[in-house]
Design an enzyme around this catalytic site. Structure first.
Site, PDB file in Angstrom:
ATOM      1  N   ARG A  80       0.853  -1.181   0.000  1.00 37.42           N
ATOM      2  CA  ARG A  80       0.000   0.000   0.000  1.00 37.42           C
ATOM      3  C   ARG A  80       0.894   1.237   0.000  1.00 37.42           C
ATOM      4  O   ARG A  80       1.778   1.355   0.842  1.00 37.42           O
ATOM      5  CB  ARG A  80      -0.907  -0.009   1.235  1.00 37.42           C
ATOM      6  N   HIS A 126      -2.719  11.053   1.374  1.00 37.11           N
ATOM      7  CA  HIS A 126      -2.167  10.851   2.719  1.00 37.11           C
ATOM      8  C   HIS A 126      -1.605  12.196   3.202  1.00 37.11           C
ATOM      9  O   HIS A 126      -0.395  12.374   3.318  1.00 37.11           O
ATOM     10  CB  HIS A 126      -1.101   9.756   2.682  1.00 37.11           C
ATOM     11  N   GLU A 173      -6.792   8.466   7.075  1.00 43.85           N
ATOM     12  CA  GLU A 173      -6.990   9.143   8.354  1.00 43.85           C
ATOM     13  C   GLU A 173      -7.447  10.603   8.236  1.00 43.85           C
ATOM     14  O   GLU A 173      -6.703  11.529   8.608  1.00 43.85           O
ATOM     15  CB  GLU A 173      -5.704   9.064   9.182  1.00 43.85           C
ATOM     16  N   ASN A 313      -6.662   1.613  10.430  1.00 43.75           N
ATOM     17  CA  ASN A 313      -5.318   1.846  10.967  1.00 43.75           C
ATOM     18  C   ASN A 313      -5.401   1.752  12.477  1.00 43.75           C
ATOM     19  O   ASN A 313      -6.273   2.372  13.093  1.00 43.75           O
ATOM     20  CB  ASN A 313      -4.802   3.236  10.599  1.00 43.75           C
ATOM     21  N   TYR A 315      -2.992   1.204  16.254  1.00 41.35           N
ATOM     22  CA  TYR A 315      -1.665   1.123  16.872  1.00 41.35           C
ATOM     23  C   TYR A 315      -1.659   0.747  18.349  1.00 41.35           C
ATOM     24  O   TYR A 315      -0.753   0.073  18.813  1.00 41.35           O
ATOM     25  CB  TYR A 315      -0.941   2.469  16.727  1.00 41.35           C
ATOM     26  N   GLU A 384      -2.890  -0.250   8.454  1.00 45.26           N
ATOM     27  CA  GLU A 384      -1.642   0.089   9.168  1.00 45.26           C
ATOM     28  C   GLU A 384      -1.691  -0.517  10.557  1.00 45.26           C
ATOM     29  O   GLU A 384      -2.729  -0.495  11.224  1.00 45.26           O
ATOM     30  CB  GLU A 384      -1.474   1.607   9.359  1.00 45.26           C
TER      31      GLU A 384
HETATM   32  C1  GBH Z   1      -0.181   6.849  11.235  1.00 41.14           C
HETATM   33  O1  GBH Z   1      -1.133   7.546  11.985  1.00 41.14           O
HETATM   34  C2  GBH Z   1       0.088   7.564   9.949  1.00 41.14           C
HETATM   35  O2  GBH Z   1      -0.867   7.190   8.980  1.00 41.14           O
HETATM   36  C3  GBH Z   1       1.474   7.346   9.422  1.00 41.14           C
HETATM   37  O3  GBH Z   1       1.747   8.218   8.378  1.00 41.14           O
HETATM   38  C4  GBH Z   1       2.483   7.494  10.545  1.00 41.14           C
HETATM   39  O4  GBH Z   1       3.800   7.381  10.125  1.00 41.14           O
HETATM   40  C5  GBH Z   1       2.164   6.438  11.577  1.00 41.14           C
HETATM   41  O5  GBH Z   1       0.894   6.665  12.075  1.00 41.14           O
HETATM   42  C6  GBH Z   1       3.081   6.453  12.786  1.00 41.14           C
HETATM   43  O6  GBH Z   1       2.899   7.620  13.536  1.00 41.14           O
HETATM   44  O7  GBH Z   1      -0.862  13.040  20.051  1.00 41.14           O
HETATM   45  O8  GBH Z   1      -2.495  12.113  21.567  1.00 41.14           O
HETATM   46  O9  GBH Z   1      -3.224  13.580  19.788  1.00 41.14           O
HETATM   47  C7  GBH Z   1      -1.388   7.003  13.258  1.00 41.14           C
HETATM   48  C8  GBH Z   1      -2.570   7.629  13.913  1.00 41.14           C
HETATM   49  C9  GBH Z   1      -3.419   9.411  15.147  1.00 41.14           C
HETATM   50  C10 GBH Z   1      -1.414   8.376  15.843  1.00 41.14           C
HETATM   51  C11 GBH Z   1      -3.119  10.579  16.024  1.00 41.14           C
HETATM   52  C12 GBH Z   1      -1.086   9.547  16.713  1.00 41.14           C
HETATM   53  C13 GBH Z   1      -1.937  11.376  17.911  1.00 41.14           C
HETATM   54  C14 GBH Z   1      -2.480  11.186  19.265  1.00 41.14           C
HETATM   55  N1  GBH Z   1      -2.194   8.773  14.727  1.00 41.14           N
HETATM   56  N2  GBH Z   1      -2.290  10.192  17.147  1.00 41.14           N
HETATM   57  S1  GBH Z   1      -2.237  12.590  20.226  1.00 41.14           S
END
Ligand code: GBH
Length: 482
Positions: A80, A126, A173, A313, A315, A384
């Site tokens: 992707r 993106h 996102e 996505n 994490y 992701e």
């Molecule tokens: C992904 O987003 C992205 O799609 C990608 O490009 C990036 O490299 C990858 O994450 C790793 O970071 O600071 O408490 O407000 C992940 C989703 C949503 C994770 C917002 C961080 C911030 C939380 N992101 N979140 S906060």
């Protein structure tokens, strides 16, 4: 019920990897590419932790063949990646010229993937809006202009690659473009009410308008695809939403339990409810009132039912504690606190290099089921999933390449996904690890690494697969044999 292994292999045949244009390509001015809002954002002092930018990144504009060879070596079945809009249409708009050289880069990449038996999954957007559209009319904030320009860009891509690409993602996102770009100002274009960070922005209204414009433009692009391309090309199209799991800070406090649901609604259902149900969640309407736009009938018709699949996505997880005061006008999480420890002081997971990310694999299974139940068992692609590793950038090479922490993360998360598929009847068709290589981690610069491959930025951009790269492949192989 089929055997665990059998079912999982049917459902998750593909080990995949994922990356995005601005984070890997470099070559910002080559062959006619123009600036995106990220190129300009990186030039503002203080916005990127280490003062860097995407000018070189992983140099993938020049090294795409190497990238594809790496994917093949690691056993990836699909890849992707995202398109840099200002590489394809430098000025961005529907009356602006298409840059054939930029477009050709993506056609070459797709051809190279096919030549190596790897399935391309293409994300149109993106985060890297052409700067010219921001300058011309304010980008997402001018919904009328923006939707037409986005649909035109989508059409250029469908036309150029529709016969070769069967999996399209409209947006990665939209929450991040709206909240991080227009509420906190941590991401381009950096709007926020916080005047210490930005001279412009209104965090109480702009993010909700931006989210609305993104949703409508997603719907309009899907309509175009279905009417003019789908029948002949036979592909599918959807949107990718971010969302992390939530556990109550105090599980005996009903208001914390309720706040958990509200948190999921503010981050996921903000976009997914309109797409699957035709309306914003009641909890958001209640808190935001008329700051949250309403759908006209024409907009609802575009947005409702506009996903062939749900791109997920994911994490990590957070503990959630309700607030007993009224929500502030700038609140975007749902009047609650997001915490890393619960009432008893227990951490949700081990620390990583990313302050927001603590692994909690059980939350993955719970969240996929939550999404599947709420939206009527949609087809899901995990688009992701991955982790950074505390202090990785400063470790000696052997330690970096023996990234047991990340390997353990993938073991835990992929097994949790397998449980969701086999035990919870979730219809997941694929999984993509984030990310193939270390790359430009947005506001965190290059210090934070997410790759299953180490990139030696100073040493000629050489790529070295880490242990986790092998482990992702092994976990899938063993799940498919068990
Ligand atoms: C992904 O987003 C992205 O799609 C990608 O490009 C990036 O490299 C990858 O994450 C790793 O970071 O600071 O408490 O407000 C992940 C989703 C949503 C994770 C917002 C961080 C911030 C939380 N992101 N979140 S906060």
């Amino acid at each position: 019920m089929p055997q665990r292994g059998e079912y999982l292999c049917g459902a998750l045949q593909e080990i995949r990897a994922k990356q995005s244009s601005y984070q890997i390509e470099g070559a910002p001015h080559e062959d006619g590419r123009a600036d995106s809002i990220w190129d300009t954002f990186c030039r503002i002092p203080g916005k990127i932790a280490d003062g860097t930018n995407g000018d070189v990144a992983c140099d993938s504009y020049h090294r795409y063949k190497e990238d594809v060879a790496l994917l093949k070596q690691l056993g990836a079945k699909a890849y992707r990646f995202s398109i840099s809009w200002s590489r394809v249409i430098p000025l961005g708009g529907r009356n602006d010229p298409v840059n054939d050289a930029g477009l050709q880069y993506y056609i070459n990449l797709v051809d190279e993937l096919h030549a190596n038996g790897i399935v391309p999954m293409v994300t149109l957007f993106h985060w890297d809006l052409p700067q010219a559209l921001y300058d011309r009319y304010g980008g997402f904030m001018n919904q009328g202009e923006y939707v037409q320009d986005y649909v035109n860009f989508a059409k250029v891509m469908f036309k150029a690659m529709g016969s070769k690409v069967k999996h399209w993602i409209t947006y990665n996102e939209p929450w991040c473009s709206s909240i991080l770009g227009y509420s906190i100002g941590q991401f381009a274009p950096g709007h926020t009410s916080d005047r210490k960070k930005s001279p412009i922005g209104d965090s109480s209204t702009e993010p909700w308008l931006v989210g609305h414009a993104l949703l409508v433009s997603h719907g309009a692009a899907v309509k175009l695809y279905r009417e003019e391309f789908k029948q002949e090309d036979g592909g599918t199209i959807g949107i990718t939403l971010n969302g992390d799991w939530v556990e109550p800070w105090d599980s005996n406090e009903p208001k914390d339990v309720e706040a958990c649901e509200r948190k999921l609604e503010f981050s996921i259902s903000w976009f997914a409810d309109p797409i699957y149900k035709g309306e914003y969640p009641a909890s958001m309407r209640k808190q935001l009132g008329d700051r949250l736009p309403t759908f006209t009938e024409a907009e609802r018709a575009l947005v409702q039912g506009s996903n062939d699949f749900y791109g997920m996505n994911h994490y990590c997880a957070n503990y959630i504690k309700h607030k007993s005061t009224d929500a502030e006008p700038q609140d975007y999480v749902g009047n609650l606190e997001m915490l890393l420890e619960d009432k008893g002081g227990q951490s949700i997971g081990p620390e990583t290099q990313s302050p927001w990310l603590r692994p909690y694999p059980k939350g993955f299974r719970k969240l996929i089921k939550w999404i599947s139940d709420r939206y009527g068992r949609p087809i899901i692609y995990v688009t992701e999933n991955g982790t950074s590793l505390k202090g990785e950038n400063d470790m000696p090479m052997e330690q970096i390449l023996g990234d047991d922490f990340r390997a353990e993360y993938f073991r835990g998360y992929i097994n949790a996904l397998a449980e969701a598929v086999t035990l919870d009847n979730v219809d997941c068709r694929g999984y993509m690890a984030w990310s193939l290589m270390d790359n430009f981690e947005w506001a965190e610069g290059y210090e934070t690494r997410f790759g299953v491959t180490y990139v030696d930025y100073e040493g000629g951009q050489k790529r070295y697969p880490k242990k986790s790269a092998k482990v992702v492949a092994e976990v899938f192989t063993s799940l498919c044999q068990s």
